[in-house]
Write a protein that holds these residues in place. Structure first.
Motif, PDB file in Angstrom:
ATOM      1  N   ASP A 148     -11.936   2.257  -7.815  1.00 42.61           N
ATOM      2  CA  ASP A 148     -12.595   2.022  -6.524  1.00 42.61           C
ATOM      3  C   ASP A 148     -12.805   0.532  -6.280  1.00 42.61           C
ATOM      4  O   ASP A 148     -12.568   0.025  -5.172  1.00 42.61           O
ATOM      5  CB  ASP A 148     -13.928   2.759  -6.466  1.00 42.61           C
ATOM      6  N   ALA A 149     -13.253  -0.176  -7.302  1.00 46.10           N
ATOM      7  CA  ALA A 149     -13.469  -1.623  -7.168  1.00 46.10           C
ATOM      8  C   ALA A 149     -12.150  -2.333  -6.883  1.00 46.10           C
ATOM      9  O   ALA A 149     -12.090  -3.267  -6.070  1.00 46.10           O
ATOM     10  CB  ALA A 149     -14.118  -2.177  -8.423  1.00 46.10           C
ATOM     11  N   LEU A 150     -11.086  -1.888  -7.521  1.00 46.17           N
ATOM     12  CA  LEU A 150      -9.791  -2.528  -7.314  1.00 46.17           C
ATOM     13  C   LEU A 150      -9.209  -2.192  -5.942  1.00 46.17           C
ATOM     14  O   LEU A 150      -8.522  -3.019  -5.342  1.00 46.17           O
ATOM     15  CB  LEU A 150      -8.822  -2.115  -8.420  1.00 46.17           C
ATOM     16  N   ARG A 151      -9.491  -1.003  -5.440  1.00 47.67           N
ATOM     17  CA  ARG A 151      -9.040  -0.673  -4.082  1.00 47.67           C
ATOM     18  C   ARG A 151      -9.733  -1.576  -3.065  1.00 47.67           C
ATOM     19  O   ARG A 151      -9.103  -2.026  -2.094  1.00 47.67           O
ATOM     20  CB  ARG A 151      -9.312   0.798  -3.777  1.00 47.67           C
ATOM     21  N   ALA A 152     -11.002  -1.836  -3.295  1.00 49.50           N
ATOM     22  CA  ALA A 152     -11.729  -2.747  -2.406  1.00 49.50           C
ATOM     23  C   ALA A 152     -11.146  -4.157  -2.499  1.00 49.50           C
ATOM     24  O   ALA A 152     -10.974  -4.843  -1.475  1.00 49.50           O
ATOM     25  CB  ALA A 152     -13.205  -2.761  -2.772  1.00 49.50           C
ATOM     26  N   GLN A 153     -10.826  -4.581  -3.714  1.00 45.25           N
ATOM     27  CA  GLN A 153     -10.207  -5.899  -3.887  1.00 45.25           C
ATOM     28  C   GLN A 153      -8.841  -5.944  -3.213  1.00 45.25           C
ATOM     29  O   GLN A 153      -8.469  -6.956  -2.601  1.00 45.25           O
ATOM     30  CB  GLN A 153     -10.074  -6.245  -5.367  1.00 45.25           C
ATOM     31  N   ALA A 154      -8.088  -4.845  -3.312  1.00 44.26           N
ATOM     32  CA  ALA A 154      -6.766  -4.792  -2.692  1.00 44.26           C
ATOM     33  C   ALA A 154      -6.862  -4.956  -1.174  1.00 44.26           C
ATOM     34  O   ALA A 154      -6.007  -5.617  -0.564  1.00 44.26           O
ATOM     35  CB  ALA A 154      -6.073  -3.483  -3.048  1.00 44.26           C
ATOM     36  N   ARG A 155      -7.894  -4.380  -0.562  1.00 47.43           N
ATOM     37  CA  ARG A 155      -8.070  -4.535   0.889  1.00 47.43           C
ATOM     38  C   ARG A 155      -8.289  -6.006   1.253  1.00 47.43           C
ATOM     39  O   ARG A 155      -7.743  -6.505   2.248  1.00 47.43           O
ATOM     40  CB  ARG A 155      -9.244  -3.677   1.362  1.00 47.43           C
ATOM     41  N   GLU A 156      -9.089  -6.692   0.439  1.00 44.16           N
ATOM     42  CA  GLU A 156      -9.326  -8.114   0.697  1.00 44.16           C
ATOM     43  C   GLU A 156      -8.057  -8.936   0.478  1.00 44.16           C
ATOM     44  O   GLU A 156      -7.797  -9.900   1.207  1.00 44.16           O
ATOM     45  CB  GLU A 156     -10.452  -8.625  -0.214  1.00 44.16           C
ATOM     46  N   LEU A 157      -7.270  -8.549  -0.504  1.00 42.48           N
ATOM     47  CA  LEU A 157      -6.026  -9.269  -0.769  1.00 42.48           C
ATOM     48  C   LEU A 157      -5.032  -9.079   0.371  1.00 42.48           C
ATOM     49  O   LEU A 157      -4.304 -10.017   0.745  1.00 42.48           O
ATOM     50  CB  LEU A 157      -5.418  -8.791  -2.096  1.00 42.48           C
ATOM     51  N   ARG A 158      -5.017  -7.883   0.966  1.00 38.62           N
ATOM     52  CA  ARG A 158      -4.128  -7.655   2.119  1.00 38.62           C
ATOM     53  C   ARG A 158      -4.525  -8.552   3.277  1.00 38.62           C
ATOM     54  O   ARG A 158      -3.661  -9.106   3.977  1.00 38.62           O
ATOM     55  CB  ARG A 158      -4.175  -6.192   2.528  1.00 38.62           C
ATOM     56  N   LYS A 159      -5.819  -8.710   3.494  1.00 39.54           N
ATOM     57  CA  LYS A 159      -6.287  -9.596   4.562  1.00 39.54           C
ATOM     58  C   LYS A 159      -5.853 -11.032   4.272  1.00 39.54           C
ATOM     59  O   LYS A 159      -5.435 -11.756   5.192  1.00 39.54           O
ATOM     60  CB  LYS A 159      -7.816  -9.516   4.672  1.00 39.54           C
ATOM     61  N   ALA A 160      -5.981 -11.444   3.012  1.00 39.06           N
ATOM     62  CA  ALA A 160      -5.591 -12.798   2.639  1.00 39.06           C
ATOM     63  C   ALA A 160      -4.081 -13.005   2.841  1.00 39.06           C
ATOM     64  O   ALA A 160      -3.644 -14.077   3.273  1.00 39.06           O
ATOM     65  CB  ALA A 160      -5.981 -13.068   1.198  1.00 39.06           C
ATOM     66  N   CYS A 161      -3.289 -11.974   2.549  1.00 44.33           N
ATOM     67  CA  CYS A 161      -1.846 -12.078   2.744  1.00 44.33           C
ATOM     68  C   CYS A 161      -1.493 -12.259   4.222  1.00 44.33           C
ATOM     69  O   CYS A 161      -0.603 -13.041   4.570  1.00 44.33           O
ATOM     70  CB  CYS A 161      -1.156 -10.827   2.191  1.00 44.33           C
ATOM     71  N   LYS A 162      -2.196 -11.543   5.096  1.00 37.79           N
ATOM     72  CA  LYS A 162      -1.939 -11.662   6.549  1.00 37.79           C
ATOM     73  C   LYS A 162      -2.263 -13.056   7.050  1.00 37.79           C
ATOM     74  O   LYS A 162      -1.563 -13.594   7.923  1.00 37.79           O
ATOM     75  CB  LYS A 162      -2.764 -10.608   7.298  1.00 37.79           C
ATOM     76  N   LYS A 163      -3.317 -13.661   6.511  1.00 37.30           N
ATOM     77  CA  LYS A 163      -3.684 -15.018   6.921  1.00 37.30           C
ATOM     78  C   LYS A 163      -2.585 -16.014   6.528  1.00 37.30           C
ATOM     79  O   LYS A 163      -2.300 -16.958   7.266  1.00 37.30           O
ATOM     80  CB  LYS A 163      -5.006 -15.416   6.285  1.00 37.30           C
ATOM     81  N   LEU A 164      -1.979 -15.777   5.364  1.00 35.51           N
ATOM     82  CA  LEU A 164      -0.916 -16.672   4.924  1.00 35.51           C
ATOM     83  C   LEU A 164       0.326 -16.526   5.790  1.00 35.51           C
ATOM     84  O   LEU A 164       1.086 -17.482   5.985  1.00 35.51           O
ATOM     85  CB  LEU A 164      -0.559 -16.380   3.455  1.00 35.51           C
ATOM     86  N   ASN A 165       0.541 -15.327   6.308  1.00 39.54           N
ATOM     87  CA  ASN A 165       1.715 -15.091   7.151  1.00 39.54           C
ATOM     88  C   ASN A 165       1.519 -15.614   8.570  1.00 39.54           C
ATOM     89  O   ASN A 165       2.432 -15.746   9.330  1.00 39.54           O
ATOM     90  CB  ASN A 165       2.048 -13.589   7.198  1.00 39.54           C
TER      91      ASN A 165
END
Length: 220
Positions: free
Chosen positions: A203-220
């Motif tokens: 569960d904690a890693l799924r939450a982290q994954a959501r934040e990482l997806r947001k960070a990836c979109k910002k880079l794009n």
């Protein structure tokens, strides 16, 4: 036995190898070139050098991935001689049992009456197992010290030894995340979650994954 005594004298007295008791958690204790230069190390690094010298003089000494403290073993006609790489001393059956006892999970009803079987803990360690243990020692040091760049390099090596291992993927993902590499971190964490969807940290890693997806979109 005589050859073993001569090797001990050469290694520990003439060459001066010993445990780095004053700075046991120094990463240099796990790098063989540093151990050779300083003559100070930890059991597993000292054992690797000792075993190489032993092979050169015809002593087939093998490593033992004993819990808590790496050991060595020489098999002779009368049985096995188990050796402590910190000082070359031979360990008795009783001493080995005492060292093993803290790592055994026994129920209160069993108490100390149950006979400890040492044999499963005294098997020859495969070179991959020895290297993996050496790397995991460094992994603990780098993680606790938050040294993310060397930790990432180390995780790459662990994954060469254990390709696609979920734990090592997860931990490489953590290193990537701390180094601001969100896509690489996301790939490893998602791989881990695919393999272990019901893990305690899922569960904690799924939450982290959501934040990482947001960070990836910002880079794009």
């Amino acid at each position: 036995i005589k050859k073993l005594q001569l090797l001990n004298n050469f290694f520990f007295r003439e060459l001066g190898f010993a445990g780095n008791v004053n700075n046991y958690y120094d990463p240099d204790n796990s790098y063989l070139q540093c151990v050779i230069n300083s003559r100070r190390g930890i059991p597993i690094s000292l054992a690797i050098i000792y075993m190489e010298l032993a092979q050169q003089v015809g002593l087939p000494i093998h490593g033992i991935s004993f819990p808590g403290h790496f050991l060595m073993k020489l098999t002779v006609s009368s049985g096995d001689i188990v050796i402590d790489p910190l000082n070359g001393s031979s360990l008795s059956h009783v001493e080995l049992e005492e060292r093993l006892e803290p790592y055994l999970r026994t129920s209160p009803s069993q108490g100390k009456e149950k006979k400890i079987s040492l044999q499963p803990y005294l098997q020859n360690a495969h070179p991959h197992e020895i290297l993996g243990r050496l790397l995991r020692n460094l992994k603990i040091i780098f993680t606790q010290g938050q040294h993310w760049e060397p930790l990432l390099k180390l995780q790459q090596r662990l994954l060469i030894l254990r390709p696609n291992d979920p734990i090592e993927l997860r931990d490489r993902g953590a290193a990537y995340a701390h180094l601001d590499c969100p896509q690489a971190a996301l790939d490893d964490i998602e791989n881990y979650l695919t393999q272990r969807p019901h893990a305690q940290d899922a569960d904690a890693l799924r939450a982290q994954a959501r934040e990482l997806r947001k960070a990836c979109k910002k880079l794009n």
